[in-house]
Design a protein around this motif. Sequence first.
Motif, PDB file in Angstrom:
ATOM      1  N   SER A 182      35.614  48.501  53.527  1.00 55.44           N
ATOM      2  CA  SER A 182      35.115  47.142  53.702  1.00 55.44           C
ATOM      3  C   SER A 182      33.986  46.849  52.724  1.00 55.44           C
ATOM      4  O   SER A 182      34.005  45.834  52.043  1.00 55.44           O
ATOM      5  CB  SER A 182      34.630  46.938  55.134  1.00 55.44           C
ATOM      6  N   ARG A 210      33.341  36.600  54.826  1.00 56.44           N
ATOM      7  CA  ARG A 210      34.219  36.311  53.686  1.00 56.44           C
ATOM      8  C   ARG A 210      33.953  37.312  52.569  1.00 56.44           C
ATOM      9  O   ARG A 210      32.897  37.945  52.512  1.00 56.44           O
ATOM     10  CB  ARG A 210      33.977  34.890  53.176  1.00 56.44           C
ATOM     11  N   LEU A 211      34.887  37.421  51.664  1.00 59.19           N
ATOM     12  CA  LEU A 211      34.778  38.340  50.535  1.00 59.19           C
ATOM     13  C   LEU A 211      33.514  38.078  49.719  1.00 59.19           C
ATOM     14  O   LEU A 211      32.761  38.998  49.409  1.00 59.19           O
ATOM     15  CB  LEU A 211      36.016  38.238  49.644  1.00 59.19           C
ATOM     16  N   ASP A 212      33.251  36.829  49.381  1.00 53.87           N
ATOM     17  CA  ASP A 212      32.067  36.532  48.572  1.00 53.87           C
ATOM     18  C   ASP A 212      30.773  36.885  49.303  1.00 53.87           C
ATOM     19  O   ASP A 212      29.789  37.299  48.676  1.00 53.87           O
ATOM     20  CB  ASP A 212      32.059  35.067  48.117  1.00 53.87           C
ATOM     21  N   GLN A 243      30.378  40.670  48.938  1.00 54.88           N
ATOM     22  CA  GLN A 243      29.921  40.985  47.587  1.00 54.88           C
ATOM     23  C   GLN A 243      28.420  40.716  47.452  1.00 54.88           C
ATOM     24  O   GLN A 243      27.693  41.509  46.858  1.00 54.88           O
ATOM     25  CB  GLN A 243      30.710  40.181  46.556  1.00 54.88           C
ATOM     26  N   HIS A 293      32.133  44.038  42.023  1.00 56.14           N
ATOM     27  CA  HIS A 293      33.448  43.794  41.425  1.00 56.14           C
ATOM     28  C   HIS A 293      34.539  44.618  42.123  1.00 56.14           C
ATOM     29  O   HIS A 293      35.690  44.194  42.189  1.00 56.14           O
ATOM     30  CB  HIS A 293      33.389  44.135  39.941  1.00 56.14           C
ATOM     31  N   PRO A 305      36.800  43.577  46.138  1.00 58.53           N
ATOM     32  CA  PRO A 305      38.139  43.017  46.391  1.00 58.53           C
ATOM     33  C   PRO A 305      39.270  44.044  46.361  1.00 58.53           C
ATOM     34  O   PRO A 305      40.355  43.772  46.861  1.00 58.53           O
ATOM     35  CB  PRO A 305      38.327  41.994  45.264  1.00 58.53           C
ATOM     36  N   THR A 306      39.022  45.224  45.808  1.00 59.16           N
ATOM     37  CA  THR A 306      40.073  46.247  45.756  1.00 59.16           C
ATOM     38  C   THR A 306      40.126  47.095  47.023  1.00 59.16           C
ATOM     39  O   THR A 306      41.046  47.895  47.187  1.00 59.16           O
ATOM     40  CB  THR A 306      39.869  47.191  44.549  1.00 59.16           C
ATOM     41  N   TRP A 349      39.983  43.763  52.051  1.00 57.40           N
ATOM     42  CA  TRP A 349      40.015  42.519  51.274  1.00 57.40           C
ATOM     43  C   TRP A 349      41.269  42.344  50.445  1.00 57.40           C
ATOM     44  O   TRP A 349      41.495  41.267  49.899  1.00 57.40           O
ATOM     45  CB  TRP A 349      38.787  42.470  50.368  1.00 57.40           C
ATOM     46  N   ARG A 350      42.101  43.344  50.308  1.00 56.96           N
ATOM     47  CA  ARG A 350      43.278  43.255  49.434  1.00 56.96           C
ATOM     48  C   ARG A 350      44.226  42.140  49.792  1.00 56.96           C
ATOM     49  O   ARG A 350      44.774  41.492  48.917  1.00 56.96           O
ATOM     50  CB  ARG A 350      44.045  44.579  49.448  1.00 56.96           C
ATOM     51  N   LYS A 390      43.585  39.357  51.312  1.00 54.97           N
ATOM     52  CA  LYS A 390      42.961  38.027  51.451  1.00 54.97           C
ATOM     53  C   LYS A 390      42.822  37.334  50.127  1.00 54.97           C
ATOM     54  O   LYS A 390      42.770  37.838  49.100  1.00 54.97           O
ATOM     55  CB  LYS A 390      41.606  38.165  52.122  1.00 54.97           C
TER      56      LYS A 390
END
Length: 95
Positions: free
Chosen positions: A17, A57-59, A62, A84, A87-88, A92-93, A95
């Motif tokens: 995560s 959320r992903l952002d 990050q 960076h 997302p991998t 998150w993959r 989404k």
Amino acid sequence: MKKLLHQWELEKRRCQSCGMPLQYDPKGGGSEADGSRSALYCSYCYDQGAFRDPDLRLDEMQARVRQLLRKRNAPWYIRAYMAHRVPTLRRWRSK
């Protein structure tokens, strides 16, 4: 080749995560619903079989990663690289 395999093993043992190496998790990983340790997620992200912040959320993740690494005085290029990579990760993959 031996070094590459060692690096691959370390990469597999990161929280899927946030990217934190699970070896640094004080609890040894998050917990599943049955009380067992999660092999995929850290205790900061995952507890009792669910994500601690399911609407994250992903952002936002990050930004959390950048903020935590900034507090630990990590160089800018490490902060950028780890953000960076988020997302991998498995969470998150799709989404």
